[in-house]
Write a protein that holds these residues in place. Structure first.
Motif, PDB file in Angstrom:
ATOM      1  N   TRP A  11       0.831  -1.213   0.000  1.00  0.00           N
ATOM      2  CA  TRP A  11       0.000   0.000   0.000  1.00  0.00           C
ATOM      3  C   TRP A  11       0.862   1.258   0.000  1.00  0.00           C
ATOM      4  CZ3 TRP A  11      -0.980   4.003   3.566  1.00  0.00           C
ATOM      5  CH2 TRP A  11      -2.130   4.762   3.316  1.00  0.00           C
ATOM      6  N   TYR A  61       2.029   2.033  -3.319  1.00  0.00           N
ATOM      7  CA  TYR A  61       0.983   2.604  -4.162  1.00  0.00           C
ATOM      8  C   TYR A  61       0.690   4.060  -3.809  1.00  0.00           C
ATOM      9  CZ  TYR A  61      -1.851   1.188  -8.014  1.00  0.00           C
ATOM     10  OH  TYR A  61      -2.310   1.019  -9.278  1.00  0.00           O
ATOM     11  N   VAL A  62       0.852   4.431  -2.537  1.00  0.00           N
ATOM     12  CA  VAL A  62       0.725   5.845  -2.157  1.00  0.00           C
ATOM     13  C   VAL A  62       1.765   6.674  -2.906  1.00  0.00           C
ATOM     14  CG1 VAL A  62       1.017   7.498  -0.266  1.00  0.00           C
ATOM     15  CG2 VAL A  62      -0.263   5.389   0.121  1.00  0.00           C
ATOM     16  N   GLY A  78      -4.546   3.505  -1.913  1.00  0.00           N
ATOM     17  CA  GLY A  78      -3.265   4.157  -1.708  1.00  0.00           C
ATOM     18  C   GLY A  78      -2.963   5.176  -2.791  1.00  0.00           C
ATOM     19  N   VAL A 117      -4.671   8.349  -1.783  1.00  0.00           N
ATOM     20  CA  VAL A 117      -3.947   9.014  -0.702  1.00  0.00           C
ATOM     21  C   VAL A 117      -2.754   9.770  -1.282  1.00  0.00           C
ATOM     22  CG1 VAL A 117      -2.618   8.673   1.412  1.00  0.00           C
ATOM     23  CG2 VAL A 117      -4.684   7.320   1.002  1.00  0.00           C
ATOM     24  N   GLY A 118      -2.053   9.128  -2.210  1.00  0.00           N
ATOM     25  CA  GLY A 118      -0.925   9.782  -2.852  1.00  0.00           C
ATOM     26  C   GLY A 118      -1.341  11.032  -3.614  1.00  0.00           C
ATOM     27  N   MET A 173     -10.705   7.480  -2.513  1.00  0.00           N
ATOM     28  CA  MET A 173     -10.215   6.587  -1.468  1.00  0.00           C
ATOM     29  C   MET A 173     -11.385   5.897  -0.757  1.00  0.00           C
ATOM     30  SD  MET A 173      -7.706   7.485   1.732  1.00  0.00           S
ATOM     31  CE  MET A 173      -8.859   8.683   2.400  1.00  0.00           C
TER      32      MET A 173
END
Length: 491
Positions: A27, A30-31, A153, A156-157, A326
């Motif tokens: 995760w 992936y962020v 993720g 979130v990024g 998200m």
């Protein structure tokens, strides 16, 4: 004394501590992937001013990362199938991190475009490696959740990128937003040291004498090897020409040539039994990108140009959109495990269509626009958190990463087409209306393709006895009910 039936474990207790740690490592990757990839959409206007780019040229910088995705997805996916998901994850993170840093050092349109090509390859490998790693490390009945939670993720990024944009770009300029791309290298080194290998891959592949070679059909004879090498070169060169001024005036011909080359590779990789599955999966994913990426790529440009929003207001709007995506990924995981992947996908997309045009009707009310963006992205882009589970279930473990990486990232060319098509449509109508039309039309097509299970139905024509779902809990040898923690951890 009465015997009491033991209460079932809550779902999060079915996942062992080791499995949670493995998931969190994927995760985090992936962020960082989401941060690195979304940064370009936030600074398109600043880059355009510095390099004197047209709207179409600026949009092509978003498209550039999609040009090499198909190659990165196939090569890094095959690496994951042969040597393990962990190695593929680390190589991918290093590649897109260095590409992002190179964006900050670019001196003109061409140099920035080339750096975006490296990001595309790394991002493709990250998607296939992290997705297969997370799902193959979790209990089978919770794999929709593993898929949805993982893809969250990326959102979130994107939220972190929007916040960094607000604080960094006005003070230091757009280049510093890319220099942060060095951070994932540290994470990549930590992943190499700390991660266990994916359980399912280890059990199915690691101990075999002969490791998988997903590219074997392409190089079975010297003639095939020569022909397919030419196809790879043709696909790469034509895609590069399509999305740069190099191919001006020849885009329709070059696009057909690229498409034919990629489909020829897909047919060979699929083989006699699965070629229809490969082709139909690519088409499905193409339209999935075509409905999500007009907003994902050009929303900041729309907010700054048509609505006249300040960098702070743009950041706030993207904050709503990112958290909506998200939340949608989380929701998708639960709904997918509850009613099934395909039903969850189709029904949620149907609901999202109600909100497409209202988003682009709001102009002066940031709070209302943010609320609508939250809901639209939750139902529309968020449901794509199920894509890894949806795609991965069609392929066996020993070839899953390469198949997922290739089909997903060839289909991802829809994301390359979307911003350019949106920019072209905007020449004859307002940008907001162009984005709404593309989003709505693409959503309708994906609802039909997924809702009617088109890839699986076509696959049954060539492979009538094929496994229905390779990631399902009811496969032979897979547990049909939650196991005790000791059994899951191998203690």
């Amino acid at each position: 004394m009465h015997n009491k039936t033991q209460a079932p474990l809550p779902w999060y207790r079915e996942v062992s501590r080791t499995q949670w740690k493995s998931f969190f490592a994927a995760w985090i990757g992936y962020v960082l992937d989401g941060f690195d990839f979304v940064v370009i959409t936030l600074v398109l206007t600043e880059i355009s001013d510095d390099f004197h780019l047209s709207t179409v040229q600026a949009a092509s910088l978003v498209s550039a990362a999609f040009i090499t995705r198909w190659l990165g997805g196939a090569v890094l996916g095959a690496l994951g199938d042969r040597y393990g998901r962990k190695l593929s994850m680390i190589v991918s993170i290093l590649l897109y991190s260095l590409g992002t840093f190179a964006c900050g050092l670019s001196w003109d349109y061409t140099s920035l475009f080339v750096a975006r090509l490296a990001i595309g390859m790394g991002m493709a490998g990250e998607y296939s490696a992290s997705a297969t790693y997370a799902m193959e490390s979790w209990p089978a009945r919770l794999r929709n959740r593993a898929s949805g939670f993982l893809i969250s993720g990326f959102s979130v990024g994107s939220v972190l990128a929007a916040q960094a944009y607000k604080w960094i770009v006005p003070a230091l300029g757009w280049r510093w937003l890319f220099y942060i791309g060095l951070v994932p290298i540290v994470v990549a080194l930590w992943l190499r040291r700390a991660l266990p290998e994916a359980t399912e891959w280890s059990e199915s592949v690691k101990e075999k004498t002969a490791r998988p070679n997903p590219f074997r059909p392409l190089f079975a004879t010297p003639v095939l090897a020569a022909v397919n090498t030419v196809l790879v070169v043709v696909a790469t060169v034509t895609l590069f020409a399509v999305f740069t001024p190099t191919g001006a005036g020849l885009v329709p011909v070059l696009s057909v040539l690229a498409g034919v080359s990629l489909l020829a590779l897909a047919v060979q990789l699929g083989g006699r039994r699965s070629w229809l599955l490969y082709v139909s999966m690519i088409v499905t994913i193409f339209f999935a990108f075509l409905y999500t990426w007009p907003i994902q790529a050009l929303l900041p440009t729309y907010l700054k140009t048509e609505l006249g929003y300040s960098p702070s207001q743009v950041s706030d709007a993207l904050f709503f959109a990112g958290f909506g995506t998200m939340a949608g990924c989380w929701l998708a995981g639960f709904v997918g495990d509850w009613i099934g992947t395909k039903k969850a996908y189709a029904f949620t997309l149907l609901a999202s269509m109600v909100f497409v045009f209202p988003v682009f009707a709001v102009r002066d009310n940031l709070l209302l626009l943010g609320g609508l963006l939250f809901v639209l992205q939750a139902l529309s882009f968020g449901i794509s958190g199920l894509l890894p589970r949806y795609i991965g279930g069609h392929f066996p473990t020993e070839g899953r990463a390469a198949a997922l990486g290739f089909t997903y990232n060839v289909g991802a060319l829809g994301g390359a087409v979307a911003p350019v098509l949106g920019a072209h449509l905007a020449s004859g109508m307002p940008l907001g209306r162009a984005l709404a039309v593309l989003t709505f039309g693409g959503t309708v097509l994906v609802v039909l393709l997924v809702g009617f299970d088109v890839p699986a139905r076509l696959n049954r024509l060539t492979d009538p006895h094929g496994v229905h779902d390779h990631l399902a809990a009811d496969l032979p040898g897979a547990p049909s009910s939650p196991l005790p923690a000791q059994a899951r951890t191998g203690a």
